[in-house]
Write a protein that holds these residues in place. Structure first.
Motif, mmCIF file in Angstrom:
data_model
loop_
_atom_site.group_PDB
_atom_site.id
_atom_site.type_symbol
_atom_site.label_atom_id
_atom_site.label_comp_id
_atom_site.label_asym_id
_atom_site.label_seq_id
_atom_site.Cartn_x
_atom_site.Cartn_y
_atom_site.Cartn_z
ATOM 1 N N PHE A 95 9.071 -36.560 -7.939
ATOM 2 C CA PHE A 95 7.612 -36.685 -7.916
ATOM 3 C C PHE A 95 7.074 -36.592 -9.338
ATOM 4 N N THR A 96 6.030 -37.353 -9.610
ATOM 5 C CA THR A 96 5.368 -37.301 -10.912
ATOM 6 C C THR A 96 3.879 -37.011 -10.718
ATOM 7 N N HIS A 97 3.272 -36.466 -11.766
ATOM 8 C CA HIS A 97 1.856 -36.101 -11.747
ATOM 9 C C HIS A 97 0.997 -37.358 -11.754
ATOM 10 N N LEU A 98 0.040 -37.438 -10.824
ATOM 11 C CA LEU A 98 -0.892 -38.557 -10.762
ATOM 12 C C LEU A 98 -2.258 -38.185 -11.314
ATOM 13 N N LYS A 99 -2.769 -37.033 -10.881
ATOM 14 C CA LYS A 99 -4.078 -36.564 -11.325
ATOM 15 C C LYS A 99 -4.295 -35.157 -10.804
ATOM 16 N N ASP A 100 -5.406 -34.559 -11.182
ATOM 17 C CA ASP A 100 -5.783 -33.232 -10.707
ATOM 18 C C ASP A 100 -7.047 -33.324 -9.876
ATOM 19 N N THR A 101 -7.205 -32.366 -8.981
ATOM 20 C CA THR A 101 -8.419 -32.227 -8.198
ATOM 21 C C THR A 101 -8.688 -30.733 -8.051
ATOM 22 N N GLN A 102 -9.770 -30.381 -7.400
ATOM 23 C CA GLN A 102 -10.150 -28.979 -7.255
ATOM 24 C C GLN A 102 -10.250 -28.599 -5.787
ATOM 25 N N PHE A 103 -9.854 -27.361 -5.481
ATOM 26 C CA PHE A 103 -10.073 -26.747 -4.183
ATOM 27 C C PHE A 103 -11.021 -25.593 -4.427
ATOM 28 N N SER A 104 -12.132 -25.586 -3.718
ATOM 29 C CA SER A 104 -13.149 -24.562 -3.967
ATOM 30 C C SER A 104 -13.487 -23.786 -2.710
ATOM 31 N N THR A 105 -13.738 -22.511 -2.900
ATOM 32 C CA THR A 105 -14.314 -21.664 -1.864
ATOM 33 C C THR A 105 -15.573 -21.048 -2.469
ATOM 34 N N ALA A 106 -16.254 -20.209 -1.713
ATOM 35 C CA ALA A 106 -17.470 -19.584 -2.223
ATOM 36 C C ALA A 106 -17.199 -18.718 -3.447
ATOM 37 N N SER A 107 -15.998 -18.143 -3.545
ATOM 38 C CA SER A 107 -15.747 -17.184 -4.624
ATOM 39 C C SER A 107 -14.761 -17.665 -5.692
ATOM 40 N N GLN A 108 -14.127 -18.816 -5.499
ATOM 41 C CA GLN A 108 -13.139 -19.230 -6.493
ATOM 42 C C GLN A 108 -12.903 -20.734 -6.465
ATOM 43 N N GLN A 109 -12.253 -21.186 -7.506
ATOM 44 C CA GLN A 109 -11.900 -22.592 -7.628
ATOM 45 C C GLN A 109 -10.455 -22.658 -8.129
ATOM 46 N N SER A 110 -9.664 -23.531 -7.515
ATOM 47 C CA SER A 110 -8.265 -23.685 -7.888
ATOM 48 C C SER A 110 -7.970 -25.141 -8.212
ATOM 49 N N THR A 111 -7.106 -25.351 -9.201
ATOM 50 C CA THR A 111 -6.690 -26.702 -9.555
ATOM 51 C C THR A 111 -5.496 -27.096 -8.704
ATOM 52 N N LEU A 112 -5.581 -28.299 -8.152
ATOM 53 C CA LEU A 112 -4.478 -28.878 -7.401
ATOM 54 C C LEU A 112 -3.956 -30.077 -8.175
ATOM 55 N N HIS A 113 -2.652 -30.138 -8.373
ATOM 56 C CA HIS A 113 -2.026 -31.303 -8.987
ATOM 57 C C HIS A 113 -1.629 -32.257 -7.866
ATOM 58 N N ILE A 114 -2.003 -33.513 -7.992
ATOM 59 C CA ILE A 114 -1.570 -34.513 -7.045
ATOM 60 C C ILE A 114 -0.324 -35.169 -7.629
ATOM 61 N N LEU A 115 0.772 -35.081 -6.880
ATOM 62 C CA LEU A 115 2.050 -35.626 -7.286
ATOM 63 C C LEU A 115 2.424 -36.752 -6.334
ATOM 64 N N GLY A 116 3.106 -37.765 -6.838
ATOM 65 C CA GLY A 116 3.513 -38.877 -5.988
ATOM 66 C C GLY A 116 4.878 -39.392 -6.357
ATOM 67 N N LYS A 117 5.433 -40.168 -5.423
ATOM 68 C CA LYS A 117 6.778 -40.696 -5.605
ATOM 69 C C LYS A 117 6.900 -42.004 -4.824
ATOM 70 N N PRO A 118 7.399 -43.059 -5.482
ATOM 71 C CA PRO A 118 7.655 -44.291 -4.730
ATOM 72 C C PRO A 118 8.834 -44.106 -3.776
ATOM 73 N N LEU A 119 8.767 -44.787 -2.646
ATOM 74 C CA LEU A 119 9.855 -44.778 -1.678
ATOM 75 C C LEU A 119 10.457 -46.183 -1.633
ATOM 76 N N SER A 120 11.742 -46.256 -1.640
ATOM 77 C CA SER A 120 12.376 -47.571 -1.543
ATOM 78 C C SER A 120 12.599 -47.901 -0.081
ATOM 79 N N LEU A 121 12.447 -49.160 0.242
ATOM 80 C CA LEU A 121 12.629 -49.592 1.631
ATOM 81 C C LEU A 121 14.015 -50.142 1.833
#
Length: 171
Positions: A145-171
């Protein structure tokens, strides 16, 4: 020997028990507010929520067992990372019970999810992993898997960074 099976509605209580146990074990220290953690766990792992999720036609849950249950995975089929794509299988969860990590179960469970995705004609698999979970990041990167981008997960009291990872699949 590890067996992996598609979860059925009758597995809701087992998934609930495993979800609460594995999530608390691996992630409870990351939550600042215990009430927010409990709300999240109820939303994700209460039996009624799981019963509804298990009836979905857009995804599946899988249970990994080696004599006894050791972990589970949840996927959605053909989901886009964002409006620009790519689209593929979204691995929502791949969790192992306390004491069941570092035994090769995670790799086997992921390999089965990838095999099933390929059977469905998927060409890509992706997931979100917490920035605060470097062990999981290394696990997925080791498996291609490789890094594609980042996004955020938020609650009322905190914010966390999520890394979006992806991987090609061969058919």
């Amino acid at each position: 020997m590890l067996t992996i099976r598609k979860a059925e509605i009758a597995d809701a209580a087992l998934l609930s028990e495993m979800g609460y146990a594995s999530y608390r074990h691996h992630f409870a220290p990351l939550w600042r507010e215990p009430a927010e953690l409990e709300d999240f766990l109820t939303q994700e792992y209460a039996v009624p929520a799981l019963q509804q999720s298990l009836q979905s036609t857009t995804g599946n849950w899988f249970i990994a067992e080696d004599v006894a249950p050791v972990g589970f995975a949840k996927v959605s089929w053909h989901r886009a990372v964002d409006e620009q794509g790519p689209a593929g299988t979204l691995l929502h969860k791949l969790y192992l019970l306390p004491g069941e990590t570092r035994k090769g179960y995670g790799e086997q469970l992921l390999a089965e999810v990838e095999r099933l995705a390929q059977q469905r004609g998927e060409r890509f698999i992706w997931l979100e992993v917490l920035d605060a979970n470097p062990n999981a990041q290394r696990f997925y990167q080791r498996l291609g898997f490789t890094h594609l981008k980042d996004t955020q997960f938020s609650t009322a009291s905190q914010q966390s960074t999520l890394h979006i990872l992806g991987k090609p699949l061969s058919l």
